[in-house]
Motif scaffolding. Structure first.
Motif, PDB file in Angstrom:
ATOM      1  N   TYR A 145       0.567  10.619 -18.029  1.00  0.00           N
ATOM      2  CA  TYR A 145       1.790  10.737 -18.827  1.00  0.00           C
ATOM      3  C   TYR A 145       1.993   9.506 -19.702  1.00  0.00           C
ATOM      4  O   TYR A 145       2.555   9.598 -20.785  1.00  0.00           O
ATOM      5  CB  TYR A 145       2.990  10.922 -17.897  1.00  0.00           C
ATOM      6  CG  TYR A 145       4.308  10.946 -18.626  1.00  0.00           C
ATOM      7  CD1 TYR A 145       4.755  12.104 -19.260  1.00  0.00           C
ATOM      8  CD2 TYR A 145       5.110   9.802 -18.697  1.00  0.00           C
ATOM      9  CE1 TYR A 145       5.964  12.120 -19.943  1.00  0.00           C
ATOM     10  CE2 TYR A 145       6.311   9.811 -19.375  1.00  0.00           C
ATOM     11  CZ  TYR A 145       6.736  10.971 -19.995  1.00  0.00           C
ATOM     12  OH  TYR A 145       7.930  10.983 -20.688  1.00  0.00           O
ATOM     13  N   GLY A 146       1.546   8.349 -19.218  1.00  0.00           N
ATOM     14  CA  GLY A 146       1.685   7.128 -19.994  1.00  0.00           C
ATOM     15  C   GLY A 146       2.464   6.011 -19.337  1.00  0.00           C
ATOM     16  O   GLY A 146       2.727   4.975 -19.965  1.00  0.00           O
ATOM     17  N   ILE A 147       2.840   6.186 -18.061  1.00  0.00           N
ATOM     18  CA  ILE A 147       3.551   5.111 -17.368  1.00  0.00           C
ATOM     19  C   ILE A 147       2.631   3.892 -17.281  1.00  0.00           C
ATOM     20  O   ILE A 147       1.479   3.982 -16.858  1.00  0.00           O
ATOM     21  CB  ILE A 147       4.014   5.579 -15.980  1.00  0.00           C
ATOM     22  CG1 ILE A 147       5.125   6.622 -16.155  1.00  0.00           C
ATOM     23  CG2 ILE A 147       4.513   4.411 -15.133  1.00  0.00           C
ATOM     24  CD1 ILE A 147       5.691   7.186 -14.885  1.00  0.00           C
ATOM     25  N   GLY A 148       3.168   2.744 -17.668  1.00  0.00           N
ATOM     26  CA  GLY A 148       2.325   1.591 -17.918  1.00  0.00           C
ATOM     27  C   GLY A 148       1.923   0.755 -16.725  1.00  0.00           C
ATOM     28  O   GLY A 148       0.916   0.057 -16.762  1.00  0.00           O
ATOM     29  N   HIS A 149       2.701   0.789 -15.642  1.00  0.00           N
ATOM     30  CA  HIS A 149       2.430  -0.079 -14.498  1.00  0.00           C
ATOM     31  C   HIS A 149       2.405   0.778 -13.231  1.00  0.00           C
ATOM     32  O   HIS A 149       3.392   1.434 -12.891  1.00  0.00           O
ATOM     33  CB  HIS A 149       3.506  -1.163 -14.388  1.00  0.00           C
ATOM     34  CG  HIS A 149       3.664  -1.964 -15.642  1.00  0.00           C
ATOM     35  ND1 HIS A 149       2.965  -3.129 -15.877  1.00  0.00           N
ATOM     36  CD2 HIS A 149       4.430  -1.746 -16.747  1.00  0.00           C
ATOM     37  CE1 HIS A 149       3.305  -3.613 -17.063  1.00  0.00           C
ATOM     38  NE2 HIS A 149       4.189  -2.791 -17.612  1.00  0.00           N
ATOM     39  N   LEU A 150       1.272   0.749 -12.553  1.00  0.00           N
ATOM     40  CA  LEU A 150       1.059   1.624 -11.401  1.00  0.00           C
ATOM     41  C   LEU A 150       0.505   0.837 -10.230  1.00  0.00           C
ATOM     42  O   LEU A 150      -0.368  -0.013 -10.406  1.00  0.00           O
ATOM     43  CB  LEU A 150       0.081   2.754 -11.767  1.00  0.00           C
ATOM     44  CG  LEU A 150       0.509   3.620 -12.946  1.00  0.00           C
ATOM     45  CD1 LEU A 150      -0.673   4.396 -13.509  1.00  0.00           C
ATOM     46  CD2 LEU A 150       1.625   4.579 -12.523  1.00  0.00           C
ATOM     47  N   MET A 151       1.010   1.124  -9.040  1.00  0.00           N
ATOM     48  CA  MET A 151       0.567   0.396  -7.853  1.00  0.00           C
ATOM     49  C   MET A 151       0.643   1.314  -6.643  1.00  0.00           C
ATOM     50  O   MET A 151       1.507   2.182  -6.555  1.00  0.00           O
ATOM     51  CB  MET A 151       1.428  -0.843  -7.648  1.00  0.00           C
ATOM     52  CG  MET A 151       1.023  -1.714  -6.472  1.00  0.00           C
ATOM     53  SD  MET A 151       1.721  -3.383  -6.627  1.00  0.00           S
ATOM     54  CE  MET A 151       0.718  -4.018  -7.975  1.00  0.00           C
ATOM     55  N   THR A 152      -0.280   1.101  -5.698  1.00  0.00           N
ATOM     56  CA  THR A 152      -0.309   1.910  -4.495  1.00  0.00           C
ATOM     57  C   THR A 152      -0.194   1.040  -3.252  1.00  0.00           C
ATOM     58  O   THR A 152      -0.109  -0.193  -3.345  1.00  0.00           O
ATOM     59  CB  THR A 152      -1.591   2.767  -4.446  1.00  0.00           C
ATOM     60  OG1 THR A 152      -1.466   3.753  -3.420  1.00  0.00           O
ATOM     61  CG2 THR A 152      -2.834   1.915  -4.186  1.00  0.00           C
ATOM     62  N   PRO A 176      -4.398  -0.563  -8.315  1.00  0.00           N
ATOM     63  CA  PRO A 176      -4.117  -1.803  -7.589  1.00  0.00           C
ATOM     64  C   PRO A 176      -3.217  -1.536  -6.398  1.00  0.00           C
ATOM     65  O   PRO A 176      -2.289  -0.727  -6.482  1.00  0.00           O
ATOM     66  CB  PRO A 176      -3.404  -2.671  -8.641  1.00  0.00           C
ATOM     67  CG  PRO A 176      -3.819  -2.113  -9.954  1.00  0.00           C
ATOM     68  CD  PRO A 176      -4.020  -0.638  -9.736  1.00  0.00           C
ATOM     69  N   GLY A 177      -3.502  -2.203  -5.276  1.00  0.00           N
ATOM     70  CA  GLY A 177      -2.748  -1.934  -4.071  1.00  0.00           C
ATOM     71  C   GLY A 177      -2.243  -3.190  -3.382  1.00  0.00           C
ATOM     72  O   GLY A 177      -2.777  -4.277  -3.572  1.00  0.00           O
ATOM     73  N   ILE A 178      -1.195  -3.002  -2.596  1.00  0.00           N
ATOM     74  CA  ILE A 178      -0.643  -4.076  -1.786  1.00  0.00           C
ATOM     75  C   ILE A 178      -0.585  -3.596  -0.335  1.00  0.00           C
ATOM     76  O   ILE A 178      -0.590  -2.402  -0.065  1.00  0.00           O
ATOM     77  CB  ILE A 178       0.769  -4.492  -2.242  1.00  0.00           C
ATOM     78  CG1 ILE A 178       1.726  -3.272  -2.202  1.00  0.00           C
ATOM     79  CG2 ILE A 178       0.724  -5.130  -3.615  1.00  0.00           C
ATOM     80  CD1 ILE A 178       3.185  -3.616  -2.390  1.00  0.00           C
ATOM     81  N   HIS A 179      -0.541  -4.564   0.564  1.00  0.00           N
ATOM     82  CA  HIS A 179      -0.352  -4.233   1.970  1.00  0.00           C
ATOM     83  C   HIS A 179       1.151  -4.196   2.284  1.00  0.00           C
ATOM     84  O   HIS A 179       1.650  -3.228   2.830  1.00  0.00           O
ATOM     85  CB  HIS A 179      -1.067  -5.266   2.847  1.00  0.00           C
ATOM     86  CG  HIS A 179      -1.087  -4.885   4.294  1.00  0.00           C
ATOM     87  ND1 HIS A 179      -1.218  -5.816   5.304  1.00  0.00           N
ATOM     88  CD2 HIS A 179      -0.983  -3.689   4.929  1.00  0.00           C
ATOM     89  CE1 HIS A 179      -1.209  -5.199   6.484  1.00  0.00           C
ATOM     90  NE2 HIS A 179      -1.060  -3.914   6.280  1.00  0.00           N
ATOM     91  N   HIS A 180       1.858  -5.277   1.899  1.00  0.00           N
ATOM     92  CA  HIS A 180       3.300  -5.339   2.100  1.00  0.00           C
ATOM     93  C   HIS A 180       3.993  -5.813   0.833  1.00  0.00           C
ATOM     94  O   HIS A 180       3.375  -6.426  -0.041  1.00  0.00           O
ATOM     95  CB  HIS A 180       3.640  -6.276   3.263  1.00  0.00           C
ATOM     96  CG  HIS A 180       3.201  -5.758   4.596  1.00  0.00           C
ATOM     97  ND1 HIS A 180       3.465  -4.493   5.038  1.00  0.00           N
ATOM     98  CD2 HIS A 180       2.493  -6.362   5.601  1.00  0.00           C
ATOM     99  CE1 HIS A 180       2.958  -4.318   6.240  1.00  0.00           C
ATOM    100  NE2 HIS A 180       2.370  -5.442   6.606  1.00  0.00           N
ATOM    101  N   PHE A 181       5.290  -5.572   0.760  1.00  0.00           N
ATOM    102  CA  PHE A 181       6.036  -5.841  -0.467  1.00  0.00           C
ATOM    103  C   PHE A 181       6.299  -7.329  -0.731  1.00  0.00           C
ATOM    104  O   PHE A 181       6.706  -7.688  -1.821  1.00  0.00           O
ATOM    105  CB  PHE A 181       7.340  -5.048  -0.465  1.00  0.00           C
ATOM    106  CG  PHE A 181       7.162  -3.603  -0.832  1.00  0.00           C
ATOM    107  CD1 PHE A 181       7.254  -3.191  -2.139  1.00  0.00           C
ATOM    108  CD2 PHE A 181       6.871  -2.667   0.159  1.00  0.00           C
ATOM    109  CE1 PHE A 181       7.069  -1.863  -2.485  1.00  0.00           C
ATOM    110  CE2 PHE A 181       6.694  -1.330  -0.174  1.00  0.00           C
ATOM    111  CZ  PHE A 181       6.782  -0.932  -1.499  1.00  0.00           C
ATOM    112  N   ASP A 182       6.068  -8.174   0.259  1.00  0.00           N
ATOM    113  CA  ASP A 182       6.231  -9.594  -0.022  1.00  0.00           C
ATOM    114  C   ASP A 182       5.185 -10.100  -1.009  1.00  0.00           C
ATOM    115  O   ASP A 182       5.345 -11.185  -1.591  1.00  0.00           O
ATOM    116  CB  ASP A 182       6.176 -10.421   1.277  1.00  0.00           C
ATOM    117  CG  ASP A 182       4.899 -10.222   2.062  1.00  0.00           C
ATOM    118  OD1 ASP A 182       4.212  -9.199   1.854  1.00  0.00           O
ATOM    119  OD2 ASP A 182       4.593 -11.083   2.900  1.00  0.00           O
TER     120      ASP A 182
END
Length: 218
Positions: free
Chosen positions: A182-189, A206-212
């Motif tokens: 769709y064009g959403i510019g910033h994506l994270m899993t 791009p992924g993270i383990h925790h939100f800190d």
């Protein structure tokens, strides 16, 4: 990992993102089939196979997420069965601080979920996270799941946003791909949506383990 100065809208998934996916996996893979077998007096192994087959047939569709659909199909009260194990509903580490900081910032923050409202209400009551959002968007209200590209057009019509300055965090990579298209510019899993399972190492986004790891400024 995120330049927060370039973000003015944040879309956050719930299950597997803000909340531990262990509850949902346990419910659909173990608790529901077992209770289905008890209620209908069927062999547990047979019931397990039956429920999993039915779930697989509608994977990724709106019905897959629909409490009313499964209550009708399986002739059980799915919402009531969810409440039987609601003590398992858990907020992921650092989520509340993350939401608090976003709430205090000038950014628009929306909960964007495929969860059916009956299941959503149970989780919001158990966790209290609803107070941190400027709005809650449920795919059933838009009549299309997040996996479908049309979802983002419907979302934009209800809650206008600038795609290039919008961040979506979601554990479902099919959803993220739909948002990217769709064009959403910033994506994270999330690398470990279910705390009882191994971390994922092969995510496309791009992924993270925790939100800190991506905490916005206080």
């Amino acid at each position: 990992m995120i330049n927060w100065d370039s973000i003015d809208t944040v879309f956050l998934d719930m299950d597997g993102t803000l909340l531990d996916l262990q509850f949902d996996n346990y419910f659909w893979l173990q608790h529901l089939p077992r209770r289905f077998a008890e209620i209908h007096q069927r062999d547990e192994a047979e019931a397990l196979a039956h429920v999993h087959e039915r779930i697989g047939q509608v994977h990724g569709t709106l019905n897959w997420y629909c409490v009313d659909y499964w209550s009708e199909q399986l002739q059980v009260d799915v919402a009531a069965l969810k409440r039987e194990i609601q003590h398992m509903i858990a907020i992921r580490p650092h989520v509340e601080e993350f939401l608090r900081r976003l709430h205090q910032s000038p950014r628009k923050v929306l909960l964007v979920t495929n969860a059916h409202r009956k299941g959503l209400d149970i989780k919001l009551a158990c966790t209290g996270i609803g107070r941190w959002f400027d709005g809650i968007v449920v795919s059933h209200d838009l009549r299309v799941p997040k996996e479908d590209p049309q979802f983002w057009h419907c979302l934009h019509a209800r809650h206008p946003f600038q795609s290039g300055s919008t961040l979506l965090i979601d554990d479902n990579e099919t959803v993220l791909q739909s948002a990217q298209d769709y064009g959403i510019g910033h994506l994270m899993t999330l690398l470990q949506p279910d705390s009882s399972l191994q971390k994922r190492i092969d995510t496309h986004f791009p992924g993270i383990h925790h939100f800190d790891e991506i905490m916005p400024e206080a």
